[in-house]
Design a protein around this motif. Structure first.
Motif: not given
Length: 170
Positions: A1-9, A46-49, A80-86
């Motif tokens: 997996m190639t990590p992707e940099a996330v911008t502030l926007p 924010k998303r990586s192994d 932009t990162g993992f999220e979970a909703f419950m």
């Protein structure tokens, strides 16, 4: 997996989408408590192994803790990162106490950000329940103070997180 940099926007847009999703979920079950999980990852990736290993541990901890009262659950693997909703059929106060227990006692819990919302959409806080603020994963001081002051380097934080994850999976 190639990590992707996330911008502030990108992060701000992601927060807005998460807030809208929170409102939509609460409308579908007016008496339910909403739990929203994100993963604490410093820096622009924010998303990586590593973050996905933490997310898997967090979801398992939530599922184990709330097995009897999960009404609905969905996960989102985003750049932009993992999220979970419950949605849970338990009181907000009870849920917040249990999620704070997960954050404070799970070996990776310091890397979990578990927000709890009442059926009215109000966020529950640790201080409302008389609980201590979250501690810095480096020094044990108030995490907000260390974040605001930049007390620890990115490299030191990443090394500590990597060590936590490898120890957990050992």
């Amino acid at each position: 997996m190639t990590p992707e940099a996330v911008t502030l926007p990108m992060l701000l847009e992601s927060r807005d989408r998460r807030r809208m999703r929170q409102q939509e979920w609460l409308k579908t079950a007016p008496s339910a408590t909403l739990v929203v999980l994100t993963i604490v990852m410093p820096g622009s990736v924010k998303r990586s192994d590593m973050s996905l290993k933490v997310a898997a541990a967090a979801v398992k901890a939530l599922e184990d803790t709330f097995a009897g009262c999960i009404m609905r659950m969905e996960t989102f693997d985003l750049a932009t990162g993992f999220e979970a909703f419950m949605l849970l059929g338990d009181s907000s106060e009870s849920v917040k106490r249990k999620t704070c227990g997960i954050e404070d006692n799970h070996p990776l819990g310091r890397l979990f950000d578990i927000d709890v919302f009442s059926p009215e959409g109000m966020p529950m806080s640790r201080t409302e329940l008389g609980l201590e603020s979250r501690k810095c994963l480096m020094c044990g001081n108030d995490a907000r103070v260390c974040m605001r002051t930049g007390a620890h380097s990115y490299d030191d934080l990443l090394a500590r997180i990597s060590l936590m994850i490898s120890s957990y999976h050992a």
